[in-house]
Design an enzyme around this catalytic site. Structure first.
Site, PDB file in Angstrom:
ATOM      1  N   TYR A  64      -0.636  13.144   6.498  1.00 20.99           N
ATOM      2  CA  TYR A  64      -0.231  12.106   7.451  1.00 20.99           C
ATOM      3  C   TYR A  64       1.287  12.161   7.642  1.00 20.99           C
ATOM      4  O   TYR A  64       2.041  12.344   6.677  1.00 20.99           O
ATOM      5  CB  TYR A  64      -0.573  10.711   6.908  1.00 20.99           C
ATOM      6  N   GLU A  93     -14.132  -0.469   7.274  1.00 21.16           N
ATOM      7  CA  GLU A  93     -14.082   0.840   6.621  1.00 21.16           C
ATOM      8  C   GLU A  93     -15.418   1.037   5.916  1.00 21.16           C
ATOM      9  O   GLU A  93     -15.976   0.087   5.377  1.00 21.16           O
ATOM     10  CB  GLU A  93     -12.918   0.892   5.631  1.00 21.16           C
ATOM     11  N   ARG A 133     -11.278  13.709   2.099  1.00 26.52           N
ATOM     12  CA  ARG A 133     -12.252  12.921   2.876  1.00 26.52           C
ATOM     13  C   ARG A 133     -13.585  12.807   2.173  1.00 26.52           C
ATOM     14  O   ARG A 133     -14.325  11.851   2.377  1.00 26.52           O
ATOM     15  CB  ARG A 133     -12.435  13.542   4.255  1.00 26.52           C
ATOM     16  N   TYR A 141       0.839  -1.206   0.000  1.00 27.15           N
ATOM     17  CA  TYR A 141       0.000   0.000   0.000  1.00 27.15           C
ATOM     18  C   TYR A 141       0.873   1.256   0.000  1.00 27.15           C
ATOM     19  O   TYR A 141       0.562   2.248  -0.667  1.00 27.15           O
ATOM     20  CB  TYR A 141      -0.942   0.009   1.202  1.00 27.15           C
TER      21      TYR A 141
END
Ligand code: 3EB
Length: 319
Positions: free
Chosen positions: A182, A310, A195, A122
């Site tokens: 992040y 999720e 988001r 990822y």
């Protein structure tokens, strides 16, 4: 679910299928509920033409493009190279079709937690994706599209995308650090997504795409090993995104009105968790909520290994 773009529609632009005939080598999360195949379909006013560019196949009516990129990362030397190729081809399609504005991306990665040269796949994907965005002169941060990035058990790297001519409005969650900010402990390169994205589909229809949302507060995963608490935290994050969206809408859009329109896709790492997750969603939204009645549950790996669930959502806002 069928979504009209441009108000009037008579042609299918594209679809994402869960269940039913398998379309190997596409990577696809496995359907858990409902038991019959479900498809998310995008409809437009025709005529629609088809095209191909590298590893991308797409359909467009000149106003909207929906496409799917699919590439075996082993033949290009790994996940970073594959992500770069997929996104580079995808951006070439958007240029060619005059529809440069990405609205929503669905990223499905086989073996998402596997390691390549010591780096989780990822995180390799994030490197390749960001490099392609940067080379195409696109923002890596503010204004990035809504997205999800999920791990599958089989298939090749698969990216579905919807793009148009007008930019969507990117929306962030004040409870969470923007993913593109992040810190480095989550990998050498931050993920590129917002988001949520509020898109104007024309004909008085807006759609809010809420990105894959998990039990993350600030930038930390919270409630590790507690399925119910992770689900409840995820729903609080979705509420926060809805609240943030309200500031861009007319005052008549209450939190309740937005919640009623949620259409959720729930990704579970462990199929056996379905009933427990559903119970938390019912407790949060009420058994009669469309989000509860019509949710699609799929098996997939959340990109952080410690997270079990999720949820992504779409809302049609009419008027
Ligand atoms: C998170 O909030 C969970 O890399 O495109 C969610 C949505 C997540 C999109 C992406 C990753 C992505 O960080 C992970």
């Amino acid at each position: 679910m069928a979504w009209p773009l441009d108000g009037e529609h008579d042609a299918e632009l594209g679809r994402i299928c869960h269940g039913g005939a398998t379309h190997a080598p596409l990577a696809s999360p496995e359907p858990l509920w409902p038991l019959h195949p479900v498809a998310e379909r995008w409809q437009v006013r025709g005529p629609v033409h088809e095209g191909q560019q590298g590893c991308v196949r797409y359909r467009s009516n000149g106003m909207w493009v929906f496409g799917t990129a699919c590439l075996d990362d082993r033949v290009v030397g790994g996940m970073e190279a594959a992500a770069w190729r997929v996104y580079t081809d995808l951006f070439a399609v958007l240029e060619r079709e005059g529809c440069p504005q990405l609205q929503r991306l669905w990223n499905y990665l086989p073996d998402i937690h596997g390691l390549e040269d010591g780096l989780e796949r990822y995180r390799c994907f994030n490197l390749g994706r960001a490099r392609a965005f940067a080379q195409a002169g696109r923002s890596l941060g503010e204004g990035a599209p809504a997205a999800c990035a999920m791990g599958t058990r089989s298939g090749w790297l698969t990216v579905h995308f919807l793009a148009g001519r007008q930019p969507a409005r990117a929306i962030e969650n004040p409870r969470q650090v923007s993913a593109y900010h992040y810190p480095r402990r989550y990998g050498p390169c931050s993920p590129t997504f917002s988001r949520a994205a509020l898109a104007d589909l024309g004909g008085g229809l807006r759609v809010l795409f809420i990105s894959g949302t998990a039990s993350i507060v600030g930038h930390e995963s919270v409630h590790v090993d507690d399925l119910e608490a992770q689900t409840a935290e995820t729903l609080r994050n979705i509420d926060a995104v809805l609240e943030a969206t309200r500031s861009h809408l007319e005052a008549s859009w209450t939190l309740e009105a937005l919640r009623r329109r949620l259409e959720c896709t729930v990704y579970l790492r462990r199929p056996a968790d379905l009933d427990r997750v559903r119970a938390v969603i019912i407790a949060h939204l009420g058994a009669q909520a469309p989000a509860v009645q019509a949710a699609t549950y799929l098996r997939a790996d959340v990109c952080r290994a410690e997270l079990l669930v999720e949820i992504e959502a779409q809302l049609a806002l009419v008027g």
